[in-house]
Design a protein around this motif. Structure first.
Motif, PDB file in Angstrom:
ATOM      1  N   TRP A  41      11.012   7.261   3.701  1.00  0.00           N
ATOM      2  CA  TRP A  41      10.558   8.389   2.986  1.00  0.00           C
ATOM      3  C   TRP A  41      12.086   9.124   2.383  1.00  0.00           C
ATOM      4  N   GLY A  66       7.094  13.565  -3.418  1.00  0.00           N
ATOM      5  CA  GLY A  66       5.690  13.139  -3.701  1.00  0.00           C
ATOM      6  C   GLY A  66       5.664  11.571  -3.748  1.00  0.00           C
ATOM      7  N   LEU A  69       6.923   9.740  -1.189  1.00  0.00           N
ATOM      8  CA  LEU A  69       5.941   9.695  -0.052  1.00  0.00           C
ATOM      9  C   LEU A  69       4.783   8.402  -0.500  1.00  0.00           C
ATOM     10  N   ASP A  70       4.477   8.550  -1.803  1.00  0.00           N
ATOM     11  CA  ASP A  70       3.332   7.610  -1.975  1.00  0.00           C
ATOM     12  C   ASP A  70       3.731   6.086  -1.927  1.00  0.00           C
ATOM     13  N   LEU A  73       3.861   5.397   1.914  1.00  0.00           N
ATOM     14  CA  LEU A  73       2.526   5.381   2.667  1.00  0.00           C
ATOM     15  C   LEU A  73       1.884   4.013   2.106  1.00  0.00           C
ATOM     16  N   SER A  79      -3.702   4.883   3.758  1.00  0.00           N
ATOM     17  CA  SER A  79      -4.313   5.192   2.544  1.00  0.00           C
ATOM     18  C   SER A  79      -5.034   6.425   2.662  1.00  0.00           C
ATOM     19  N   ARG A  81      -5.894   9.903   2.224  1.00  0.00           N
ATOM     20  CA  ARG A  81      -5.081  11.011   1.492  1.00  0.00           C
ATOM     21  C   ARG A  81      -4.829  12.372   2.457  1.00  0.00           C
ATOM     22  N   ARG A  84      -1.191  12.073   3.455  1.00  0.00           N
ATOM     23  CA  ARG A  84      -0.349  12.669   2.375  1.00  0.00           C
ATOM     24  C   ARG A  84      -0.043  14.000   2.370  1.00  0.00           C
ATOM     25  N   GLU A  85      -1.582  14.768   2.449  1.00  0.00           N
ATOM     26  CA  GLU A  85      -1.633  16.241   2.022  1.00  0.00           C
ATOM     27  C   GLU A  85      -0.810  16.873   3.187  1.00  0.00           C
ATOM     28  N   MET A  88       3.107  16.439   3.117  1.00  0.00           N
ATOM     29  CA  MET A  88       3.659  17.242   1.784  1.00  0.00           C
ATOM     30  C   MET A  88       3.721  18.674   2.323  1.00  0.00           C
TER      31      MET A  88
END
Length: 225
Positions: A41, A66, A69-70, A73, A79, A81, A84-85, A88
């Motif tokens: 990352w 972001g 990070l996408d 991941l 996968s 979400r 991810r949230e 961040m």
């Protein structure tokens, strides 16, 4: 060279604040790939800033973070979400390295001026600093957003004189990123590389004033008791 320092200007991510603390906070959800994800990352985040500089395609560091990070991941097959949230959100409240509060307190007691110069946009930097135990240490939090380009472009380093009124030779700049340290030194700052990982020097243009393992060594380097 450092004896003439009027202001210490710090990079934020990796120098004052531990970017690894975001992933560490959610290690149980990420699993065994947590360390690999942290390293990738950060690497992708920095790589994307350089590529955007080359393309002349600036975007807020939050967006770049972001996007990096996408990629990471996806590379790790994560996968969900919600992960991810969570990551961040955690990036808005990174933890300072253990020695940072005491080091900054010692510098402040000596009358040293302190500031941050970061790739981060204000919407990222301000909540992170406010949530940390060093929230009142800095007279200025300078962001590349005002010049629309990332480090190591010289326009970024010029922000220090423009905003703080200090000539480059009186600025002690500190970064854990060797490329940033060399960029700042090439610009004209007496620069200290905070080599937390014991990495070899990149050997880029710009002569470093000093190298330290962490910021606990800075007061003695500056002659501050």
């Amino acid at each position: 060279m450092l004896a003439d320092t009027e202001i210490c200007v710090f990079d934020a991510y990796g120098t004052l604040y531990d970017f690894g603390s975001a992933v560490a906070r959610h290690r149980s959800a990420i699993g065994s790939s947590a360390e690999s994800l942290t390293e990738m990352w950060r690497s992708k985040q920095i790589q994307y800033t350089w590529l955007r500089n080359s393309m002349g395609a600036y975007a807020k560091f939050w967006q770049v973070t972001g996007e990096a990070l996408d990629y990471c991941l996806a590379a790790h097959g994560l996968s969900d979400r919600s992960i991810r949230e969570a990551l961040m959100t955690a990036y808005l409240a990174l933890e300072p390295f253990p020695e940072v509060p005491a080091t900054l307190a010692a510098l402040k007691r000596s009358g040293m001026r302190l500031a941050i110069l970061s790739n981060g946009n204000p919407e990222m930097l301000e909540p992170m600093v406010a949530a940390s135990p060093v929230s009142d240490a800095f007279e200025a939090i300078l962001s590349v957003e005002s010049v629309g380009v990332f480090k190591p472009d010289a326009k970024v380093y010029r922000l220090v004189e423009a905003r703080c009124g200090v000539k480059p030779g009186k600025v002690c700049f500190l970064s854990s990123n060797c490329w940033d340290a060399h960029g700042a030194a090439h610009f004209g700052f007496p620069t200290v590389w905070v080599n937390r990982g014991g990495a070899p020097d990149d050997g880029l243009p710009g002569t470093l004033a000093a190298q330290v393992k962490d910021l606990s060594q800075l007061p003695s380097l500056l002659g501050v008791s």
